[in-house]
Design a protein around this motif. Sequence first.
Motif, mmCIF file in Angstrom:
data_model
loop_
_atom_site.group_PDB
_atom_site.id
_atom_site.type_symbol
_atom_site.label_atom_id
_atom_site.label_comp_id
_atom_site.label_asym_id
_atom_site.label_seq_id
_atom_site.Cartn_x
_atom_site.Cartn_y
_atom_site.Cartn_z
ATOM 1 N N LEU A 149 1.164 -0.819 0.012
ATOM 2 C CA LEU A 149 0.186 0.095 -0.026
ATOM 3 C C LEU A 149 0.870 1.364 -0.304
ATOM 4 C CD1 LEU A 149 -2.556 -0.935 2.316
ATOM 5 C CD2 LEU A 149 -3.727 -0.265 0.238
ATOM 6 N N CYS A 150 1.674 1.392 0.678
ATOM 7 C CA CYS A 150 3.193 2.228 0.606
ATOM 8 C C CYS A 150 2.969 2.053 -0.930
ATOM 9 C CB CYS A 150 3.536 2.438 1.637
ATOM 10 S SG CYS A 150 3.563 2.396 3.405
ATOM 11 N N GLU A 151 3.814 1.378 -1.272
ATOM 12 C CA GLU A 151 4.078 1.510 -2.359
ATOM 13 C C GLU A 151 2.794 2.158 -3.402
ATOM 14 O OE1 GLU A 151 6.787 0.481 -5.204
ATOM 15 O OE2 GLU A 151 7.180 1.210 -3.034
ATOM 16 N N ASP A 152 1.854 1.406 -3.144
ATOM 17 C CA ASP A 152 0.176 2.382 -4.450
ATOM 18 C C ASP A 152 0.135 3.784 -4.056
ATOM 19 O OD1 ASP A 152 0.078 -0.694 -4.906
ATOM 20 O OD2 ASP A 152 -1.948 -0.826 -3.913
ATOM 21 N N TYR A 153 1.148 4.421 -2.763
ATOM 22 C CA TYR A 153 0.554 5.805 -2.685
ATOM 23 C C TYR A 153 1.515 5.980 -3.026
ATOM 24 C CZ TYR A 153 0.393 9.772 0.053
ATOM 25 O OH TYR A 153 -0.054 10.648 0.212
ATOM 26 N N LEU A 154 2.998 5.717 -3.178
ATOM 27 C CA LEU A 154 3.687 6.138 -3.653
ATOM 28 C C LEU A 154 4.002 6.558 -5.144
ATOM 29 C CD1 LEU A 154 7.005 6.947 -4.044
ATOM 30 C CD2 LEU A 154 8.092 5.169 -4.110
ATOM 31 N N LEU A 155 3.587 5.301 -5.687
ATOM 32 C CA LEU A 155 2.744 4.958 -7.544
ATOM 33 C C LEU A 155 2.018 6.278 -8.124
ATOM 34 C CD1 LEU A 155 3.579 1.277 -8.052
ATOM 35 C CD2 LEU A 155 5.997 2.945 -8.816
ATOM 36 N N VAL A 156 1.219 6.022 -7.357
ATOM 37 C CA VAL A 156 0.067 6.929 -7.377
ATOM 38 C C VAL A 156 1.044 8.844 -7.945
ATOM 39 C CG1 VAL A 156 -2.464 8.617 -6.724
ATOM 40 C CG2 VAL A 156 -2.153 5.975 -6.780
ATOM 41 N N ASN A 157 1.552 8.755 -6.846
ATOM 42 C CA ASN A 157 1.817 10.218 -6.881
ATOM 43 C C ASN A 157 3.030 10.122 -7.582
ATOM 44 O OD1 ASN A 157 0.435 12.277 -4.360
ATOM 45 N ND2 ASN A 157 0.679 10.106 -3.733
ATOM 46 N N GLN A 158 3.695 9.812 -8.021
ATOM 47 C CA GLN A 158 4.632 9.446 -9.574
ATOM 48 C C GLN A 158 3.809 9.597 -10.902
ATOM 49 O OE1 GLN A 158 6.998 5.862 -8.835
ATOM 50 N NE2 GLN A 158 9.093 7.095 -7.277
ATOM 51 N N ARG A 159 3.151 9.073 -10.521
ATOM 52 C CA ARG A 159 2.022 9.025 -11.719
ATOM 53 C C ARG A 159 1.486 10.980 -11.824
ATOM 54 N NH1 ARG A 159 -2.950 6.305 -11.016
ATOM 55 N NH2 ARG A 159 -3.960 8.402 -10.517
ATOM 56 N N ASN A 160 0.951 11.578 -10.849
ATOM 57 C CA ASN A 160 0.148 12.464 -11.207
ATOM 58 C C ASN A 160 1.626 13.442 -10.655
ATOM 59 O OD1 ASN A 160 -2.146 11.625 -10.293
ATOM 60 N ND2 ASN A 160 -2.243 11.932 -7.926
ATOM 61 N N ALA A 161 2.453 12.975 -10.647
ATOM 62 C CA ALA A 161 3.880 13.970 -10.724
ATOM 63 C C ALA A 161 3.831 13.806 -12.314
ATOM 64 C CB ALA A 161 5.326 13.943 -10.151
ATOM 65 N N ASN A 162 4.544 13.014 -13.436
ATOM 66 C CA ASN A 162 4.563 12.814 -14.276
ATOM 67 C C ASN A 162 3.325 12.967 -14.946
ATOM 68 O OD1 ASN A 162 6.856 11.324 -13.920
ATOM 69 N ND2 ASN A 162 6.287 9.387 -14.118
ATOM 70 N N GLN A 163 1.713 13.359 -14.797
ATOM 71 C CA GLN A 163 1.276 13.972 -15.507
ATOM 72 C C GLN A 163 1.153 15.226 -15.481
ATOM 73 O OE1 GLN A 163 -2.629 12.173 -13.389
ATOM 74 N NE2 GLN A 163 -2.482 10.468 -14.711
ATOM 75 N N ASP A 164 1.661 16.077 -14.429
ATOM 76 C CA ASP A 164 1.444 17.443 -14.848
ATOM 77 C C ASP A 164 2.358 18.055 -15.894
ATOM 78 O OD1 ASP A 164 -0.584 17.679 -12.705
ATOM 79 O OD2 ASP A 164 0.237 18.066 -10.814
ATOM 80 N N ALA A 165 4.292 17.687 -15.583
ATOM 81 C CA ALA A 165 4.986 17.842 -16.332
ATOM 82 C C ALA A 165 4.979 17.307 -17.990
ATOM 83 C CB ALA A 165 6.323 16.800 -15.639
#
Length: 201
Positions: free
Chosen positions: A154-170
């Motif tokens: 679940l920690c990994e899921d939270y990390l991946l979601v935010n990495q995905r959001n950061a990539n989408q913003d970029a």
Amino acid sequence: LSMAKKFSVVIVGVVLLAVASSLLALLSTWRVGGLFAKAVTENLPSIRAASELETALLLESRALRSFVLDAGNREWLEEMRRAEQDFHAWMAEARTMAFTSEEAEIVDRLENVHRAYQAQRQEVVVLCTAGEVEKSKLLLLQGVTDLYRQVFALCEDYLLVNQRNANQDAEHAERQIRLHTCMVLVCAGMTVTLGMFLLRM
């Protein structure tokens, strides 16, 4: 149209295009600045919180295993308590940084599973303290380890979601830059065209 009026129209056109180019450049800067500000204030702190949660969880697990293998040495319980405090502190940070429903749902599940992990972990401590070392090892290897993996996932899921959001913003920022750059180039080209027309008048 008289020469004077044509000259005036061309001058006004050049000025308007120059103003439009400047406004587009300012708009691009403002939009991209907003996206990077979002990354700094939302995505990066969330990514850090997820990483710190994983670190605290690893320290909790290491301390518990060491406690069992070290014949119930209570110094490991103090280390586990500190790691648990860190975990809860970063959990509160993750909760604050959960700006989307997806993130909030992951944090809810993370809290519930970690609570179950804590309960099982405490059973291991009680068994080991009572001299039931083999039973504590069995519980550690089965129930506790399984819950640990769920929490870490679940920690990994939270990390991946935010990495995905950061990539989408970029990616969105890159699209905005390309769009506004093209529009500025078009305005610049039209300005040059009008300027050449003006020189020939």
